[in-house]
Design a protein around this motif. Structure first.
Motif, PDB file in Angstrom:
ATOM      1  N   GLY A  52       0.896  -1.271  -0.048  1.00 50.89           N
ATOM      2  CA  GLY A  52      -0.052  -0.031  -0.020  1.00 50.89           C
ATOM      3  C   GLY A  52       0.901   1.352  -0.093  1.00 50.89           C
ATOM      4  O   GLY A  52       0.502   2.040  -0.519  1.00 50.89           O
ATOM      5  N   ASN A  53       2.016   1.127   0.733  1.00 48.92           N
ATOM      6  CA  ASN A  53       2.852   2.233   0.751  1.00 48.92           C
ATOM      7  C   ASN A  53       3.263   2.702  -0.739  1.00 48.92           C
ATOM      8  O   ASN A  53       3.858   3.741  -0.803  1.00 48.92           O
ATOM      9  N   TRP A  54       3.239   1.924  -1.781  1.00 45.14           N
ATOM     10  CA  TRP A  54       3.808   2.253  -3.100  1.00 45.14           C
ATOM     11  C   TRP A  54       2.623   2.627  -4.258  1.00 45.14           C
ATOM     12  O   TRP A  54       2.853   3.139  -5.399  1.00 45.14           O
ATOM     13  N   ILE A  55       1.275   2.447  -3.691  1.00 44.85           N
ATOM     14  CA  ILE A  55       0.459   2.886  -4.567  1.00 44.85           C
ATOM     15  C   ILE A  55       0.353   4.085  -5.430  1.00 44.85           C
ATOM     16  O   ILE A  55       0.361   4.437  -6.576  1.00 44.85           O
ATOM     17  N   THR A  56       0.667   5.005  -4.555  1.00 40.86           N
ATOM     18  CA  THR A  56       0.571   6.540  -5.046  1.00 40.86           C
ATOM     19  C   THR A  56       1.959   6.803  -5.867  1.00 40.86           C
ATOM     20  O   THR A  56       2.171   7.957  -6.531  1.00 40.86           O
ATOM     21  N   ARG A  57       3.099   5.906  -5.703  1.00 37.81           N
ATOM     22  CA  ARG A  57       4.460   6.171  -6.337  1.00 37.81           C
ATOM     23  C   ARG A  57       4.654   5.386  -7.390  1.00 37.81           C
ATOM     24  O   ARG A  57       5.921   5.162  -7.857  1.00 37.81           O
ATOM     25  N   ALA A  58       3.516   4.279  -7.821  1.00 35.07           N
ATOM     26  CA  ALA A  58       3.932   3.512  -8.893  1.00 35.07           C
ATOM     27  C   ALA A  58       4.355   4.081  -9.888  1.00 35.07           C
ATOM     28  O   ALA A  58       4.094   5.443 -10.321  1.00 35.07           O
ATOM     29  N   LYS A  70      -3.915  -6.425  -7.272  1.00 36.09           N
ATOM     30  CA  LYS A  70      -2.916  -7.466  -6.303  1.00 36.09           C
ATOM     31  C   LYS A  70      -3.618  -7.074  -4.869  1.00 36.09           C
ATOM     32  O   LYS A  70      -3.860  -8.132  -4.102  1.00 36.09           O
ATOM     33  N   ILE A  71      -3.359  -5.992  -4.206  1.00 37.44           N
ATOM     34  CA  ILE A  71      -3.498  -5.539  -2.920  1.00 37.44           C
ATOM     35  C   ILE A  71      -5.190  -5.912  -2.677  1.00 37.44           C
ATOM     36  O   ILE A  71      -5.578  -6.179  -1.666  1.00 37.44           O
ATOM     37  N   GLN A  72      -5.913  -5.346  -3.553  1.00 36.47           N
ATOM     38  CA  GLN A  72      -7.493  -5.880  -3.286  1.00 36.47           C
ATOM     39  C   GLN A  72      -7.944  -7.608  -3.251  1.00 36.47           C
ATOM     40  O   GLN A  72      -8.498  -7.911  -2.566  1.00 36.47           O
ATOM     41  N   ASP A  73      -6.812  -8.119  -4.178  1.00 35.49           N
ATOM     42  CA  ASP A  73      -6.825  -9.877  -4.054  1.00 35.49           C
ATOM     43  C   ASP A  73      -6.491 -10.034  -2.507  1.00 35.49           C
ATOM     44  O   ASP A  73      -7.237 -10.934  -2.094  1.00 35.49           O
ATOM     45  N   GLU A  74      -5.356  -9.515  -2.183  1.00 36.45           N
ATOM     46  CA  GLU A  74      -5.090  -9.775  -0.668  1.00 36.45           C
ATOM     47  C   GLU A  74      -6.333  -9.618   0.591  1.00 36.45           C
ATOM     48  O   GLU A  74      -6.347 -10.285   1.430  1.00 36.45           O
ATOM     49  N   ALA A  75      -6.973  -8.277   0.184  1.00 36.43           N
ATOM     50  CA  ALA A  75      -8.061  -8.149   1.046  1.00 36.43           C
ATOM     51  C   ALA A  75      -9.289  -9.434   1.143  1.00 36.43           C
ATOM     52  O   ALA A  75      -9.602  -9.762   1.938  1.00 36.43           O
ATOM     53  N   GLY A  76      -9.392  -9.695  -0.320  1.00 40.85           N
ATOM     54  CA  GLY A  76     -10.281 -10.890  -0.690  1.00 40.85           C
ATOM     55  C   GLY A  76      -9.822 -12.109   0.220  1.00 40.85           C
ATOM     56  O   GLY A  76     -10.733 -12.784   0.747  1.00 40.85           O
ATOM     57  N   HIS A  77      -8.487 -12.421  -0.064  1.00 38.32           N
ATOM     58  CA  HIS A  77      -8.135 -13.609   0.733  1.00 38.32           C
ATOM     59  C   HIS A  77      -8.084 -13.524   2.206  1.00 38.32           C
ATOM     60  O   HIS A  77      -8.624 -14.438   2.504  1.00 38.32           O
ATOM     61  N   LEU A 115      11.292  -0.367   0.757  1.00 37.28           N
ATOM     62  CA  LEU A 115      12.042   1.214   0.803  1.00 37.28           C
ATOM     63  C   LEU A 115      12.104   1.849  -0.743  1.00 37.28           C
ATOM     64  O   LEU A 115      12.445   2.829  -1.055  1.00 37.28           O
ATOM     65  N   THR A 116      12.089   0.775  -1.603  1.00 37.01           N
ATOM     66  CA  THR A 116      12.007   1.318  -3.147  1.00 37.01           C
ATOM     67  C   THR A 116      10.993   0.442  -3.884  1.00 37.01           C
ATOM     68  O   THR A 116      10.499  -0.343  -3.451  1.00 37.01           O
ATOM     69  N   TRP A 117      10.785   1.154  -5.256  1.00 35.57           N
ATOM     70  CA  TRP A 117       9.774   0.366  -6.177  1.00 35.57           C
ATOM     71  C   TRP A 117      10.104  -1.007  -6.283  1.00 35.57           C
ATOM     72  O   TRP A 117       9.204  -1.899  -6.298  1.00 35.57           O
ATOM     73  N   GLU A 279       4.602  -0.296  13.661  1.00 33.46           N
ATOM     74  CA  GLU A 279       3.694   0.578  12.627  1.00 33.46           C
ATOM     75  C   GLU A 279       2.585  -0.117  11.950  1.00 33.46           C
ATOM     76  O   GLU A 279       1.636   0.265  11.751  1.00 33.46           O
ATOM     77  N   ARG A 280       2.740  -1.449  11.617  1.00 34.43           N
ATOM     78  CA  ARG A 280       1.768  -2.300  11.134  1.00 34.43           C
ATOM     79  C   ARG A 280       0.460  -2.500  12.016  1.00 34.43           C
ATOM     80  O   ARG A 280      -0.503  -2.202  11.587  1.00 34.43           O
ATOM     81  N   ILE A 281       0.830  -2.749  13.131  1.00 35.90           N
ATOM     82  CA  ILE A 281      -0.282  -2.803  14.132  1.00 35.90           C
ATOM     83  C   ILE A 281      -1.053  -1.531  14.278  1.00 35.90           C
ATOM     84  O   ILE A 281      -2.385  -1.527  14.363  1.00 35.90           O
ATOM     85  N   SER A 282      -0.317  -0.521  14.447  1.00 33.97           N
ATOM     86  CA  SER A 282      -1.048   0.960  14.723  1.00 33.97           C
ATOM     87  C   SER A 282      -1.776   1.084  13.650  1.00 33.97           C
ATOM     88  O   SER A 282      -2.865   1.661  13.607  1.00 33.97           O
ATOM     89  N   ALA A 283      -1.240   0.769  12.331  1.00 35.70           N
ATOM     90  CA  ALA A 283      -2.017   1.167  11.013  1.00 35.70           C
ATOM     91  C   ALA A 283      -3.475   0.485  10.852  1.00 35.70           C
ATOM     92  O   ALA A 283      -4.520   0.780  10.717  1.00 35.70           O
ATOM     93  N   ARG A 284      -3.326  -0.820  11.495  1.00 36.57           N
ATOM     94  CA  ARG A 284      -4.665  -1.863  11.526  1.00 36.57           C
ATOM     95  C   ARG A 284      -5.566  -1.066  12.613  1.00 36.57           C
ATOM     96  O   ARG A 284      -6.721  -1.009  12.186  1.00 36.57           O
ATOM     97  N   VAL A 285      -5.075  -0.918  13.784  1.00 34.69           N
ATOM     98  CA  VAL A 285      -5.935  -0.401  14.772  1.00 34.69           C
ATOM     99  C   VAL A 285      -6.543   0.897  14.323  1.00 34.69           C
ATOM    100  O   VAL A 285      -7.740   1.248  14.724  1.00 34.69           O
TER     101      VAL A 285
END
Ligand code: FAQ
Length: 311
Positions: A52-58, A70-77, A115-117, A279-285
């Motif tokens: 998700g960190n790279w969507i706006t910088r693709a 791909k990321i939407q697929d992961e939500a589905g899984h 860190l990078t694309w 960072e991951r847990i706080s993003a979810r919370v």
């Protein structure tokens, strides 16, 4: 009587029959499935964050569309897996609570930064690559809802893996800087990807019982070997170097020997002390708390509709 039920259950497992939610099952079978399926679901959901960190910088519209899909697929899984887990008598709220309070585990791999694309390439190629190797055998796992969910999940993972490999290939064929970026991503993701497949068999507390129940169909070390053997030729094909000085073809066993993993690092990450765990847990919370008004509004609307129907 339980002994008798257990004998019938064991015989069904021996015959490769699927166990369904309403069938009798030993309490430990139920608990161990809740553990593994919920960890798997949490991994898919937390696994959306590094990418998700790279969507706006693709780097292009096409890359952005593929990454979003791909990321939407992961939500589905994640949602499939939570549903499969709920059939074992645990509620989704409980599962979320376990994730948000830090009680539940999720895959170590998602606690590393992107860190990078090129990391989008490395994740698809290596992390989804390892996930497929782990999940294809799970299509024939003994618990019906889990096995069936895995069939579609594996098809989608296979697209994800190609998507990542194609990014790596493009970078590796690009300018020296781009190739270097691809190599750097491979250097950082290689060992975490190997460790993602779980501790060495000798240290794996659950393997023996899970194999008997046909929850696990292959051991962690067997899957890791398969991953190495599959991935090394792919790296060669695109001119990248696996960061392992001990990597060597073994003619006798017809597969690669490889170096030791840093298990201290692995357990640190699993225990919550990896580079991005907090960072991951706080993003979810945060997402859960910020979404409260949506859940409240949906409930209020549903109640209003239900009242209307009564009149
Ligand atoms: N991270 O005795 P074992 C994906 C724990 S999905 C953290 O060997 P087991 C898609 C383990 O839970 C990735 N903890 O355990 C995607 C246990 O602790 P516990 C997730 C780990 O269950 C791609 C303890 O160590 N996939 O990537 C890890 O027999 C890209 C002892 O270990 C699945 O969950 C770890 N790596 O074998 C999404 C697949 N490894 O529970 C986004 C289903 C072990 O007693 C982007 N799961 N532990 O507290 C499995 O196949 C198994 O659960 C294993 C572990 C193989 C992961």
């Amino acid at each position: 009587e339980v002994k008798n039920l257990e004998a019938i259950f064991d015989a069904r497992i021996d015959r490769d029959e699927k166990i369904e939610p309403k069938d009798w099952m030993p309490e430990k079978y139920r608990q161990t499935h809740i553990r593994q399926i919920s960890q798997h679901a949490h991994s898919e959901i937390v696994g959306m964050l590094p990418e998700g960190n790279w969507i706006t910088r693709a780097p292009s519209l096409k890359r952005k569309v593929a990454l979003l899909a791909k990321i939407q697929d992961e939500a589905g899984h994640g949602l499939y897996l939570y549903s499969a887990c709920e059939t074992l008598g645990v509620s989704r709220e409980e599962l979320y609570e376990q994730l948000h309070s830090g009680k539940a585990k999720y895959s170590s791999i998602f606690n590393y930064p992107t860190l990078t694309w090129a990391d989008m390439g490395a994740i698809g190629w290596l992390v989804d690559g390892a996930a497929i190797i782990n999940q294809v055998p799970l299509c024939s796992t003994s618990f019906g809802p889990y096995a069936r969910a895995m069939v579609r999940v594996c098809k989608e993972e296979s697209f994800h893996q190609r998507q990542g490999f194609q990014i790596m290939m493009t970078l590796a064929e690009g300018t020296p800087e781009q190739k270097e970026m691809a190599q750097d991503a491979l250097n950082r993701w290689w060992w975490p990807a190997l460790m993602m497949l779980g501790p060495l068999d000798a240290e794996s507390v659950h393997t023996e019982q899970s194999m008997k129940w046909k929850l696990k169909r292959k051991s962690n070390d067997d899957l890791r070997q398969q991953f190495v053997d599959q991935t090394v030729p792919q790296a060669k094909m695109i001119g990248l170097t696996i960061p392992d000085p001990d990597l060597k073809w073994n003619e006798e066993k017809q597969s690669y020997d490889f170096g030791e993993m840093n298990w201290d690092e692995f357990w640190q990450v699993v225990k919550g002390h990896g580079p991005c765990n907090k960072e991951r847990i706080s993003a979810r919370v945060n997402a859960w708390e910020k979404g409260k008004w949506v859940r409240d509004a949906a409930m209020a609307y549903a109640e209003k509709q239900a009242n209307k129907e009564v009149k």
